[in-house]
Design an enzyme around this catalytic site. Structure first.
Site, PDB file in Angstrom:
ATOM      1  N   GLY A   1     -51.415 -66.812  72.837  1.00  0.00           N
ATOM      2  CA  GLY A   1     -51.697 -65.356  73.134  1.00  0.00           C
ATOM      3  C   GLY A   1     -50.707 -64.701  73.372  1.00  0.00           C
TER       4      GLY A   1
ATOM      5  N   ASN B   1     -51.556 -59.204  84.709  1.00  0.00           N
ATOM      6  CA  ASN B   1     -51.186 -60.959  84.471  1.00  0.00           C
ATOM      7  C   ASN B   1     -50.707 -60.382  86.044  1.00  0.00           C
ATOM      8  OD1 ASN B   1     -49.214 -59.468  82.901  1.00  0.00           O
ATOM      9  ND2 ASN B   1     -47.944 -60.856  83.415  1.00  0.00           N
TER      10      ASN B   1
ATOM     11  N   GLN C   1     -55.664 -62.956  80.663  1.00  0.00           N
ATOM     12  CA  GLN C   1     -56.061 -63.016  81.590  1.00  0.00           C
ATOM     13  C   GLN C   1     -57.306 -62.836  81.605  1.00  0.00           C
ATOM     14  OE1 GLN C   1     -54.593 -64.326  84.491  1.00  0.00           O
ATOM     15  NE2 GLN C   1     -52.203 -64.638  82.354  1.00  0.00           N
TER      16      GLN C   1
ATOM     17  N   SER D   1     -55.957 -66.368  75.219  1.00  0.00           N
ATOM     18  CA  SER D   1     -55.246 -68.452  75.473  1.00  0.00           C
ATOM     19  C   SER D   1     -56.505 -68.664  75.384  1.00  0.00           C
ATOM     20  CB  SER D   1     -54.409 -68.031  75.609  1.00  0.00           C
ATOM     21  OG  SER D   1     -53.373 -68.746  75.678  1.00  0.00           O
ATOM     22  N   ALA D   2     -55.652 -70.386  74.746  1.00  0.00           N
ATOM     23  CA  ALA D   2     -56.797 -71.079  75.564  1.00  0.00           C
ATOM     24  C   ALA D   2     -56.449 -71.809  76.965  1.00  0.00           C
ATOM     25  CB  ALA D   2     -56.522 -72.506  74.141  1.00  0.00           C
ATOM     26  N   HIS D   3     -55.324 -71.829  77.076  1.00  0.00           N
ATOM     27  CA  HIS D   3     -54.573 -72.270  78.723  1.00  0.00           C
ATOM     28  C   HIS D   3     -54.092 -71.745  79.662  1.00  0.00           C
ATOM     29  CE1 HIS D   3     -50.597 -70.187  79.715  1.00  0.00           C
ATOM     30  NE2 HIS D   3     -50.445 -70.155  78.085  1.00  0.00           N
TER      31      HIS D   3
ATOM     32  N   THR E   1     -51.741 -75.110  58.613  1.00  0.00           N
ATOM     33  CA  THR E   1     -52.725 -76.333  58.606  1.00  0.00           C
ATOM     34  C   THR E   1     -53.277 -76.162  60.275  1.00  0.00           C
ATOM     35  OG1 THR E   1     -51.865 -77.672  57.020  1.00  0.00           O
ATOM     36  CG2 THR E   1     -53.059 -79.026  58.653  1.00  0.00           C
TER      37      THR E   1
ATOM     38  N   CYS F   1     -43.453 -65.397  82.310  1.00  0.00           N
ATOM     39  CA  CYS F   1     -43.407 -65.208  80.738  1.00  0.00           C
ATOM     40  C   CYS F   1     -41.759 -64.413  81.077  1.00  0.00           C
ATOM     41  CB  CYS F   1     -43.575 -64.543  79.595  1.00  0.00           C
ATOM     42  SG  CYS F   1     -45.243 -65.272  78.940  1.00  0.00           S
TER      43      CYS F   1
END
Length: 383
Positions: free
Chosen positions: A70, A150, A178, A198-200, A236, A325
């Protein structure tokens, strides 16, 4: 007993996601840019993941640019647009309660000559769309407002703001980190130009995210190299992470309504338990049913949030005092200050954030321990 209630910081990865990531690590380890069979297989997996992530937000697969998370997505959106449109204008509009990965980029852009208008929020953390429209001028090139805060779970009126942006010919970026998987995000219906993911935060792996771009958006890259992600994001591809993100996105899309209802039920149970069992508590942000289903922010008068956090940790309950964060920075939450919290209420705030693995038993245990710990800490402070 372990009760994890810090899902806005990160989530436990789903078993289905882990299994698919392991398959990629062990068997489908090719580089999607390679021309041989292993490369072709990796390219197929990359395409499938792109489709799954796009489906989560109702977008075109071609619009998904994979990133490291993110934070990078937000950086790419803001800096990429600023660099692309700086000949057209130098004015950006955002809010005072954005994530640090927005606010710190805006500081950087201000140092580079851009002008930023920060929209104040009301006591529930909501942006007034009229304030956004009134801030637009002939130099405005971008509006960036998060979908869900968040720390306090406020759902912002992004559809209204998107309409305002369209009428005025201004690009609109939404930090949906979020929001995705908890409330509906539909880029076509809501007319969103750019969306960060964001994946997590949706039970996928850390270190992978995405920026969605509508067909009208042209941005400059901020990372240069081989041009792997449509010449916008080089490097990559993190194939295990991207594939895991795809699986997490598909599962989140399939279970969106069910998960949203479950989380809201747990959130209501938590607040009802806290408010009925513990005196001198204050709900921060929107009313329980008005906010996102997974975030509850509560202040406990006469108790320091950080002390309460560690007291709960001793009993296997994991919560936070705000954004992960910026949780180690002193001075109090900028979000809670923006909604007017001071003194005891600012100092005693705890964020509970729920996830798919939480149960009613978790909630009841948490309320029981909270009552004991808050009572003890208040009595200890009075001595």
């Amino acid at each position: 007993m372990a009760v994890y209630l810090d899902n806005s910081a990160t989530t436990k990865v789903r078993k289905e996601v882990i299994d698919k990531m392991l398959e990629v690590l062990e068997e489908e380890y090719g580089n999607p840019s390679s021309l041989h069979r292993k490369g072709y297989q990796a390219e197929k997996l990359l395409k499938e993941a792109r489709e799954n992530v796009a489906c989560l937000i109702g977008g075109r697969p071609e619009g998904i640019i994979f990133t490291s998370g993110g934070t990078e997505s937000n950086n790419l959106a803001l800096i990429g647009v600023a660099e692309s449109l700086k000949k057209k204008g130098n004015h950006i509009i955002s809010s005072t309660i954005e994530h640090p990965s927005i606010l710190n980029v805006l500081k950087f852009l201000e140092e580079s000559g851009f002008k930023v208008t920060y929209i104040e929020v009301d006591k529930k953390g909501k942006v007034n769309p009229e304030d956004v429209e009134n801030a637009i001028n002939d130099k405005t090139i971008l509006i960036s407002i998060m979908a869900v805060n968040n720390e306090i779970g406020t759902i912002e009126p992004i559809e209204e703001i998107a309409s305002i942006a369209k009428r005025n010919g201004v690009l609109f970026h939404v930090d949906a980190v979020q929001a995705a998987g908890k409330i509906e995000i539909d880029v076509k219906k809501q007319k969103l130009d750019m969306v960060s993911l964001s994946a997590h935060k949706i039970h996928g792996p850390k270190g992978v995210g995405a920026l969605y771009l509508s067909e009208e958006v042209r941005i400059r890259p901020i990372i240069f190299g081989g041009g792997q992600e449509k010449n916008i994001r080089s490097g990559t591809e993190n194939m295990p992470g991207i594939v895991g993100f795809g699986v997490a996105s598909r599962l989140a899309k399939e279970s969106l309504e069910e998960v949203s209802q479950k989380l809201m039920g747990l959130k209501k149970r938590l607040w009802e338990g806290i408010s009925s069992e513990i005196k001198d508590v204050h709900l921060n942000g929107p009313e329980v049913e008005e906010g996102a289903p997974h975030i509850l922010n509560v202040s406990f008068r006469g108790v320091r949030g950080e002390v309460l956090l560690h007291a709960l940790e001793e009993e296997g309950i994991y919560v936070s005092t705000g954004s992960a964060c910026s949780s180690k920075k002193r001075g109090g939450s900028h979000v809670l200050k923006a909604i007017g919290l001071k003194g005891d209420l600012l100092e005693g705030a705890i964020r509970f954030s729920l996830g798919i693995f939480n149960t009613e038993e978790d909630i009841d245990y948490t309320v029981d321990i909270l009552k004991k710990k808050v009572d003890f800490l208040r009595r200890f402070k009075r001595r």
